[in-house]
Design a protein around this motif. Structure first.
Motif, mmCIF file in Angstrom:
data_model
loop_
_atom_site.group_PDB
_atom_site.id
_atom_site.type_symbol
_atom_site.label_atom_id
_atom_site.label_comp_id
_atom_site.label_asym_id
_atom_site.label_seq_id
_atom_site.Cartn_x
_atom_site.Cartn_y
_atom_site.Cartn_z
ATOM 1 N N GLY A 1 60.209 46.612 57.521
ATOM 2 C CA GLY A 1 61.631 46.528 57.799
ATOM 3 C C GLY A 1 62.120 45.094 57.703
ATOM 4 O O GLY A 1 61.369 44.171 57.359
ATOM 5 N N LYS B 1 70.402 52.835 54.710
ATOM 6 C CA LYS B 1 70.786 54.245 54.690
ATOM 7 C C LYS B 1 71.561 54.621 55.947
ATOM 8 O O LYS B 1 72.565 55.345 55.885
ATOM 9 N N ARG B 2 71.104 54.114 57.066
ATOM 10 C CA ARG B 2 71.701 54.471 58.360
ATOM 11 C C ARG B 2 73.053 53.797 58.579
ATOM 12 O O ARG B 2 74.030 54.434 58.992
ATOM 13 N N GLU B 3 73.137 52.500 58.317
ATOM 14 C CA GLU B 3 74.339 51.747 58.667
ATOM 15 C C GLU B 3 75.363 51.660 57.542
ATOM 16 O O GLU B 3 76.561 51.550 57.803
ATOM 17 N N SER C 1 72.094 55.219 49.673
ATOM 18 C CA SER C 1 70.812 55.808 49.275
ATOM 19 C C SER C 1 70.607 55.545 47.792
ATOM 20 O O SER C 1 71.571 55.539 47.012
ATOM 21 N N ASP D 1 61.141 49.252 53.509
ATOM 22 C CA ASP D 1 61.755 50.345 54.249
ATOM 23 C C ASP D 1 63.265 50.106 54.232
ATOM 24 O O ASP D 1 63.752 49.140 54.822
ATOM 25 N N SER D 2 63.993 50.987 53.551
ATOM 26 C CA SER D 2 65.448 50.813 53.412
ATOM 27 C C SER D 2 66.239 51.646 54.421
ATOM 28 O O SER D 2 67.426 51.927 54.218
ATOM 29 N N SER D 3 65.605 52.014 55.527
ATOM 30 C CA SER D 3 66.246 52.894 56.504
ATOM 31 C C SER D 3 67.533 52.304 57.063
ATOM 32 O O SER D 3 68.509 53.033 57.308
ATOM 33 N N ARG D 4 67.551 51.001 57.271
ATOM 34 C CA ARG D 4 68.750 50.412 57.866
ATOM 35 C C ARG D 4 69.950 50.546 56.939
ATOM 36 O O ARG D 4 71.063 50.877 57.381
ATOM 37 N N ASP E 1 62.718 54.958 47.132
ATOM 38 C CA ASP E 1 61.899 55.406 48.264
ATOM 39 C C ASP E 1 60.418 55.121 48.087
ATOM 40 O O ASP E 1 59.721 54.812 49.057
#
Length: 342
Positions: free
Chosen positions: A116, A285-287, A291, A280-283, A226
Motif C-alpha cells: 500500500g 478504488k475506494r476513495e 478501477s 495494492d490500488s485499493s485506496r 490488479d
C-alpha cells in the motif's frame, strides 16, 4: 502520459481549460494553450510562474529518461524540475498540486504481496530513475509542510503503457538499427525468474488524475492493473520463448552493452524491475471510485503492438521513429544515451 491526460480532459466538454507546459511545443498542436518551458534550466522560474498563475490546479508529469549517460541532466529535470514547479506553484498560490510519482519511488519489496501507500519511499539505490523519484517525493513532503492551503496529491502508477508510445519506446529503449517490425519476431526472451512488473494503461492513469482533480483529492494513490506482469507474460506478449536467466548475468550483459553504446538502457532499470513491489490500488478504488479497465496483459499487448508498428502521436516525444531518421540523428547528434538536448 500528457497526451492521454489531454484526451481525458478534452472529453469532459468545457469542464477544463488546459494549458500545456512543454519543452517543445507540438508542430501540430492540439486545442488549448501551450507554453514552452525548459524545466532543466534554473532560469525558467519567471516563465514557469507566469504559466501556472491563475491555475486552479497543476498536474506535474514531466520527467526525462534520456540521455541515460547524463545523470546530471536527468536529475536536473526530475528533481530540480520538480522543485521549480513547486516553487512556481507556491509563488502563484496554486490551490491543488498533483504530482506524478512512480512505483519506482518505493523501496525494494520483501515478498510478492502487493504494498500500500505506506510502504517506504526510499527508492532502489542502483537505479538513478528510482532515486530521483524518491528524491522528488521528499521535495513534495517539504512542500506539503510549508504550503498552507494547497492540496497535494501524488500518484504512484506502475509502468504506464499505451499504443501511441510505440515510437518513443523504440527510440529510448532499442538500438538505432533495429526496425520496429522485429518486435514481432523475437525468438527468445532472457529474463530472471520471479520478475514482476506493475503495469497500468495511460488512459486509466488519466482517468485517475481527472478524478483527483474533480474531488480535490490529497495524499498518495497507487495505480496498477490488479495483477502484475510476469516474465512468462512478457514473453507471451512478444511471441517469444522465455529463457530463465539469472539477474546478475543479464545485468552484466546490459551494463557492458550500455557502456559500449550498443543500446541505450542502463542496468538500473533491471535492478528496479527485479525488486519493485506489486501495488495494492485499493485506496484509489475506494476513495476515487477508480478501477483499471485494461489488465496487465492487455497493456503489454497494446504497447508491444504500438512498438511493432512504430505508433506515434502529435507531440515531440511521441513523434514517429524510423531507422533512417534515427540513423541520421545518430550521425548528426550522437547516440540518444549521450545526445545533447535541442
Amino acid at each position: 502520459m500528457g497526451s492521454a491526460l489531454r484526451r481525458r480532459l478534452a472529453a469532459a466538454a468545457g469542464e477544463y481549460d488546459v494549458v500545456g507546459v512543454v519543452r517543445r511545443v507540438p508542430e501540430r498542436a492540439a486545442s488549448g494553450q501551450w507554453v514552452s518551458v525548459d524545466l532543466s534550466s534554473p532560469d525558467c522560474a519567471r516563465e514557469l510562474e507566469e504559466a501556472v498563475r491563475g491555475a486552479d490546479a497543476v498536474v506535474h508529469l514531466a520527467w526525462a529518461f534520456q540521455p541515460s549517460h547524463d545523470i546530471r541532466y536527468l536529475e536536473s529535470v526530475g528533481v530540480g524540475g520538480t522543485q521549480r514547479v513547486l516553487d512556481a506553484c507556491a509563488s502563484a498560490g496554486v490551490g491543488h498540486v498533483v504530482h506524478m510519482s512512480s512505483v519506482g519511488a518505493y523501496s525494494p519489496k520483501q515478498d510478492t504481496d502487493p504494498v500500500g501507500e505506506d510502504w517506504p519511499v526510499d527508492g532502489v539505490p542502483s537505479s538513478s530513475y528510482s532515486n530521483h523519484k524518491a528524491a522528488a517525493e521528499k521535495l513534495l513532503d517539504a512542500f506539503e509542510r510549508s504550503a498552507e492551503g494547497t492540496a497535494v496529491a501524488r500518484l504512484r502508477p506502475g509502468i504506464i503503457g499505451q499504443r501511441a508510445a510505440g515510437s518513443a519506446l523504440l527510440r529510448y529503449a532499442l538500438p538505432v538499427l533495429i526496425p520496429s517490425r522485429t518486435m514481432s519476431a523475437v525468438p527468445v526472451l532472457p529474463m530472471p525468474d520471479g520478475l514482476t512488473v506493475a503495469m497500468v494503461h495511460a488512459d486509466d492513469v488519466a482517468d485517475a488524475i481527472a478524478r483527483v482533480l474533480r474531488q480535490r483529492a490529497t495524499g498518495a494513490f497507487n495505480l496498477a492493473a490488479d495483477e502484475p506482469a510476469t516474465a512468462p507474460m512478457i514473453a507471451e506478449a512478444l511471441g517469444a520463448r522465455w529463457v530463465k536467466t539469472p539477474a546478475p548475468v543479464l545485468r552484466a550483459l546490459m551494463l557492458a552493452s550500455w557502456q559500449a553504446r550498443l543500446q541505450p538502457v542502463g542496468p538500473g532499470w533491471l535492478d528496479m524491475g527485479c525488486v519493485a513491489p506489486a501495488l495494492d490500488s485499493s485506496r484509489a478504488k475506494r476513495e476515487l471510485g477508480w478501477s483499471p479497465t485494461v489488465d496487465a496483459m492487455g497493456v503489454l499487448r497494446e504497447t508491444i503492438e504500438g512498438m511493432s508498428y512504430a505508433s506515434a502521436g502529435s507531440t515531440a516525444v511521441l513523434r514517429r521513429r524510423t531507422v533512417a531518421g534515427e540513423l541520421a540523428d545518430l550521425l548528426s547528434q550522437g547516440p540518444i544515451s549521450h545526445r545533447r538536448r535541442s
